[in-house]
Motif scaffolding. Structure first.
Motif, PDB file in Angstrom:
ATOM      1  N   ILE A 172     -13.654  13.049  11.762  1.00 17.06           N
ATOM      2  CA  ILE A 172     -12.498  13.101  10.851  1.00 17.06           C
ATOM      3  C   ILE A 172     -11.968  14.524  10.671  1.00 17.06           C
ATOM      4  N   LYS A 173     -12.818  15.493  10.943  1.00 15.40           N
ATOM      5  CA  LYS A 173     -12.359  16.887  10.889  1.00 15.40           C
ATOM      6  C   LYS A 173     -11.517  17.226  12.126  1.00 15.40           C
ATOM      7  N   ALA A 174     -11.973  16.759  13.277  1.00 14.13           N
ATOM      8  CA  ALA A 174     -11.300  17.133  14.539  1.00 14.13           C
ATOM      9  C   ALA A 174     -10.047  16.305  14.809  1.00 14.13           C
ATOM     10  N   TYR A 175     -10.009  15.058  14.316  1.00 16.79           N
ATOM     11  CA  TYR A 175      -8.917  14.145  14.695  1.00 16.79           C
ATOM     12  C   TYR A 175      -8.239  13.578  13.445  1.00 16.79           C
ATOM     13  N   ARG A 176      -7.159  14.250  13.036  1.00 15.22           N
ATOM     14  CA  ARG A 176      -6.443  13.875  11.803  1.00 15.22           C
ATOM     15  C   ARG A 176      -5.944  12.434  11.878  1.00 15.22           C
ATOM     16  N   GLY A 177      -6.255  11.647  10.857  1.00 20.90           N
ATOM     17  CA  GLY A 177      -5.732  10.284  10.767  1.00 20.90           C
ATOM     18  C   GLY A 177      -6.571   9.231  11.480  1.00 20.90           C
ATOM     19  N   ILE A 178      -7.637   9.641  12.135  1.00 20.29           N
ATOM     20  CA  ILE A 178      -8.433   8.686  12.918  1.00 20.29           C
ATOM     21  C   ILE A 178      -9.230   7.752  11.981  1.00 20.29           C
ATOM     22  N   SER A 179      -9.414   6.492  12.408  1.00 22.00           N
ATOM     23  CA  SER A 179     -10.249   5.558  11.651  1.00 22.00           C
ATOM     24  C   SER A 179     -11.615   5.450  12.319  1.00 22.00           C
ATOM     25  N   VAL A 180     -12.610   5.108  11.520  1.00 22.64           N
ATOM     26  CA  VAL A 180     -13.971   4.975  12.045  1.00 22.64           C
ATOM     27  C   VAL A 180     -14.584   3.680  11.500  1.00 22.64           C
ATOM     28  N   ILE A 181     -15.169   2.874  12.403  1.00 22.29           N
ATOM     29  CA  ILE A 181     -15.936   1.702  11.945  1.00 22.29           C
ATOM     30  C   ILE A 181     -17.360   1.837  12.467  1.00 22.29           C
ATOM     31  N   VAL A 182     -18.304   1.857  11.553  1.00 19.97           N
ATOM     32  CA  VAL A 182     -19.709   1.864  11.942  1.00 19.97           C
ATOM     33  C   VAL A 182     -20.181   0.412  11.902  1.00 19.97           C
ATOM     34  N   VAL A 183     -20.686  -0.079  13.043  1.00 16.89           N
ATOM     35  CA  VAL A 183     -21.093  -1.481  13.126  1.00 16.89           C
ATOM     36  C   VAL A 183     -22.613  -1.514  13.216  1.00 16.89           C
ATOM     37  N   ASP A 184     -23.231  -1.919  12.131  1.00 12.46           N
ATOM     38  CA  ASP A 184     -24.682  -1.754  12.013  1.00 12.46           C
ATOM     39  C   ASP A 184     -25.422  -3.097  12.074  1.00 12.46           C
ATOM     40  N   ASP A 185     -26.555  -3.089  12.770  1.00  6.05           N
ATOM     41  CA  ASP A 185     -27.336  -4.308  12.953  1.00  6.05           C
ATOM     42  C   ASP A 185     -28.564  -4.353  12.051  1.00  6.05           C
ATOM     43  N   GLY A 186     -28.422  -3.859  10.838  1.00 10.79           N
ATOM     44  CA  GLY A 186     -29.534  -3.954   9.890  1.00 10.79           C
ATOM     45  C   GLY A 186     -30.486  -2.781   9.969  1.00 10.79           C
ATOM     46  N   SER A 187     -29.948  -1.581  10.042  1.00  7.45           N
ATOM     47  CA  SER A 187     -30.798  -0.375  10.068  1.00  7.45           C
ATOM     48  C   SER A 187     -31.729  -0.360   8.866  1.00  7.45           C
TER      49      SER A 187
END
Ligand SMILES: Nc1nc2c(ncn2[C@@H]2O[C@H](COP(=O)(O)OP(=O)(O)OP(=O)(O)O)[C@@H](O)[C@H]2O)c(=O)[nH]1
Ligand SMILES: [Mg+2]
Length: 234
Positions: free
Chosen positions: A27-42
């Motif tokens: 998010i620092k390097a790419y202004r406006g970018i979205s992020v989805i973390v897809v987790d399998d029960g960490s």
């Protein structure tokens, strides 16, 4: 450049050591970018690390697959992340810092200019033991031969886990070939390539240097290797 048309999908399984770092860097390097973390029960602090950032940032989401009855797996998680994202382009990458985020700045313009798939290819793999290199080479030869013989799309790193894709094209391809994606496996790119005809989609690639995992533990193992054979023949 603005990255509001891009979502980064990060599949995770116990990546508390790196997940906060990679999201903050993105998010620092790419202004406006979205992020989805897809987790399998960490079972570690992955969720807490993501929520800490997501609470102050609407562009960051935690997708908790543990709460669903979906099949567990890296490919299954990446597919869910791509289908859940709402941007025109999606980038899939590992969360363990083995995939350098700098590659995205070369990937994004290619996608915006009309490439359907841009693959980050491991030009130079550092640190792998001889047996891992040899097994990998045999699998690449088999996988590549199948793609060529069946007239499918290809690139120079057919098992890369780092690529950018046009989201609607991916969704259309996946929906038409659901049974051919090996959800418990590791090779979503291969499953996608084998479902598209050579010449039907525009493929490009960007080389980068791939190193050993420095944090956390590897989840790749014998089962994933066996599932690759399922990918070859489905
Ligand atoms: N959601 C989800 N993520 C997974 C699963 N297995 C692995 N991952 C994530 O997928 C990414 C790749 O897994 P790795 O264990 O790094 O596999 P690898 O890079 O092939 O192997 P190494 O080179 O040994 O690290 C990491 O971000 C993992 O946390 C899974 O079953 N579900
Ligand atoms: Mg890794």
């Amino acid at each position: 450049m603005d990255y509001k048309d891009f979502t980064v999908v990060l599949p995770t399984l116990n990546e508390e050591e790196t997940i906060g770092i990679i999201i903050r860097n993105l998010i620092k390097a790419y202004r406006g970018i979205s992020v989805i973390v897809v987790d399998d029960g960490s079972k570690d602090g992955t969720k807490e690390k993501v929520m800490e950032i997501a609470n102050g940032n609407r562009g960051v989401r935690f997708f908790d697959r543990a709460k669903s009855h979906r099949e567990r797996g890296l490919t299954a998680s990446a597919v869910d992340g791509i289908l859940e994202s709402r941007t025109k382009f999606v980038i899939v990458m590992d969360a363990d810092l083995q995939h350098p985020i700098d590659v995205i700045k070369f990937m994004a313009p290619k996608l915006e200019k009309g490439k359907d798939l841009v693959v980050a290819i491991r030009a130079d793999v550092k640190g792998w033991e001889l047996h891992r290199k040899m097994i990998s080479m045999v699998l690449i030869v088999i996988g590549y031969a199948i793609l060529v013989m069946t007239g499918r799309s290809k690139c120079d790193d057919i098992f890369s886990g780092f690529f950018g894709v046009n989201r609607s094209l991916f969704a259309k391809t996946y929906n038409a070939n659901r049974d051919r994606f090996v959800l418990g496996g590791y090779k979503i790119l291969y499953d996608f390539l084998k479902c598209t005809k050579n010449g039907d989609i525009l493929v490009d690639q960007i080389p980068y240097s791939f190193g050993l995992r420095q944090h956390g533990t590897s989840k790749a193992g014998f089962r994933q290797g066996m599932l690759l054979f399922k990918s070859f023949f489905s």
